[in-house]
Design an enzyme around this catalytic site. Structure first.
Site, PDB file in Angstrom:
ATOM      1  N   HIS A  43      -4.943   9.320   3.201  1.00  0.00           N
ATOM      2  CA  HIS A  43      -4.691   8.422   2.069  1.00  0.00           C
ATOM      3  C   HIS A  43      -6.022   7.832   1.610  1.00  0.00           C
ATOM      4  O   HIS A  43      -6.382   6.714   1.984  1.00  0.00           O
ATOM      5  CB  HIS A  43      -3.724   7.312   2.493  1.00  0.00           C
ATOM      6  CG  HIS A  43      -3.251   6.461   1.359  1.00  0.00           C
ATOM      7  ND1 HIS A  43      -1.988   5.912   1.319  1.00  0.00           N
ATOM      8  CD2 HIS A  43      -3.858   6.045   0.226  1.00  0.00           C
ATOM      9  CE1 HIS A  43      -1.855   5.193   0.209  1.00  0.00           C
ATOM     10  NE2 HIS A  43      -2.984   5.258  -0.459  1.00  0.00           N
ATOM     11  N   GLU A  70      -2.048  11.456  -0.003  1.00  0.00           N
ATOM     12  CA  GLU A  70      -1.262  10.418  -0.659  1.00  0.00           C
ATOM     13  C   GLU A  70      -2.174   9.367  -1.266  1.00  0.00           C
ATOM     14  O   GLU A  70      -3.300   9.159  -0.810  1.00  0.00           O
ATOM     15  CB  GLU A  70      -0.278   9.776   0.326  1.00  0.00           C
ATOM     16  CG  GLU A  70      -0.899   9.164   1.561  1.00  0.00           C
ATOM     17  CD  GLU A  70       0.144   8.614   2.523  1.00  0.00           C
ATOM     18  OE1 GLU A  70       1.262   9.187   2.584  1.00  0.00           O
ATOM     19  OE2 GLU A  70      -0.152   7.617   3.204  1.00  0.00           O
ATOM     20  N   HIS A 190       5.990   4.880   7.257  1.00  0.00           N
ATOM     21  CA  HIS A 190       5.480   3.514   7.306  1.00  0.00           C
ATOM     22  C   HIS A 190       6.135   2.753   8.454  1.00  0.00           C
ATOM     23  O   HIS A 190       7.319   2.442   8.421  1.00  0.00           O
ATOM     24  CB  HIS A 190       5.680   2.736   6.002  1.00  0.00           C
ATOM     25  CG  HIS A 190       4.686   1.607   5.857  1.00  0.00           C
ATOM     26  ND1 HIS A 190       3.468   1.759   5.235  1.00  0.00           N
ATOM     27  CD2 HIS A 190       4.708   0.334   6.305  1.00  0.00           C
ATOM     28  CE1 HIS A 190       2.796   0.625   5.276  1.00  0.00           C
ATOM     29  NE2 HIS A 190       3.525  -0.259   5.935  1.00  0.00           N
TER      30      HIS A 190
END
Length: 237
Positions: A43, A70, A190
């Site tokens: 990310h 991401e 998450h």
């Protein structure tokens, strides 16, 4: 079984804290794959405080499993994804100064923008996923953007798991059922960890992939990276 994609942002954070190249991000990614990991997630953020944009370019030539990038589709991020052509791009609406992702997309408000970005990525043969909260109207909105998958934002589940896991999982189960009915693939991520991942997986129909980073790396400090990757794989069967 759902695939395990390991987020290696924290490895980059550790490397960056001293400069140089220890730990070697590319070697860690290869080791995770050799340990059984089925994908690598990164990310990159605009300030490159952990994953650097060059890391994405270098990893493209190292990863032999699935490569998932991401991030928020700002112009610089879009250019990076178009250049590296990962297996999957996951769109996350995080602010520039966010410590970590903290909300899913408003897929209704940002529908036109998401449609345009997703169309561009799909024209390059890149699978797309949208980070969403477990809310029916947001999943319905995601389906209208043309995305291939959604990634369910699981912080709420993880936060409430020890208090009432049945209540915590219900919105995610309902969301997964709806997403499948709408033709969307289902990812999740998450704050999933070794304590809650098995219960989550067993209650989310059609779950394709989980992306786990912070918890997995922290658990590996005590249990070892090879061991922890295989513990997750066992719980995801």
């Amino acid at each position: 079984m759902a695939k395990l994609s390991v987020n290696i942002n924290k490895i980059a954070t550790l490397r960056n804290s001293r400069g140089g190249n220890i730990p070697n991000l590319l070697k860690v990614a290869s080791d995770i794959e050799n340990f059984g990991g089925q994908g690598i997630t990164i990310h990159p953020r605009p300030d490159e405080r952990h994953i650097k944009y060059q890391d994405a370019r270098d990893l493209k030539h190292t990863i032999t499993t699935e490569f998932n990038i991401e991030g928020n589709p700002v112009p610089k991020f879009i250019e990076l994804v178009m250049e590296t052509k990962p297996t999957q791009v996951t769109l996350v609406p995080d602010a520039v100064d966010a410590i970590t992702s903290n909300a899913g997309w408003d897929t209704i408000k940002h529908s036109d923008f998401l449609k345009e970005v997703i169309s561009d990525f799909k024209n390059k043969g890149i699978r797309t996923s949208i980070f969403v909260d477990p809310v029916a109207k947001m999943i319905e909105g995601a389906a209208k953007t043309g995305t291939d998958r959604i990634e369910l934002y699981t912080e709420s589940f993880a936060k409430n798991f020890n208090q009432n896991k049945e209540k915590a999982i219900q919105p995610y189960t309902d969301s997964a059922i709806l997403a499948n009915q709408l033709g969307l693939g289902i990812n999740a991520g998450h704050d999933l960890n070794l304590d809650n991942i098995h219960y989550f997986k067993n209650n989310i129909p059609h779950l394709l992939e989980v992306s786990i980073g912070h918890a997995l790396i922290c658990e590996s400090l005590y249990l070892g990276l090879d061991n922890v990757v295989n513990m997750y794989l066992h719980k995801l069967k």
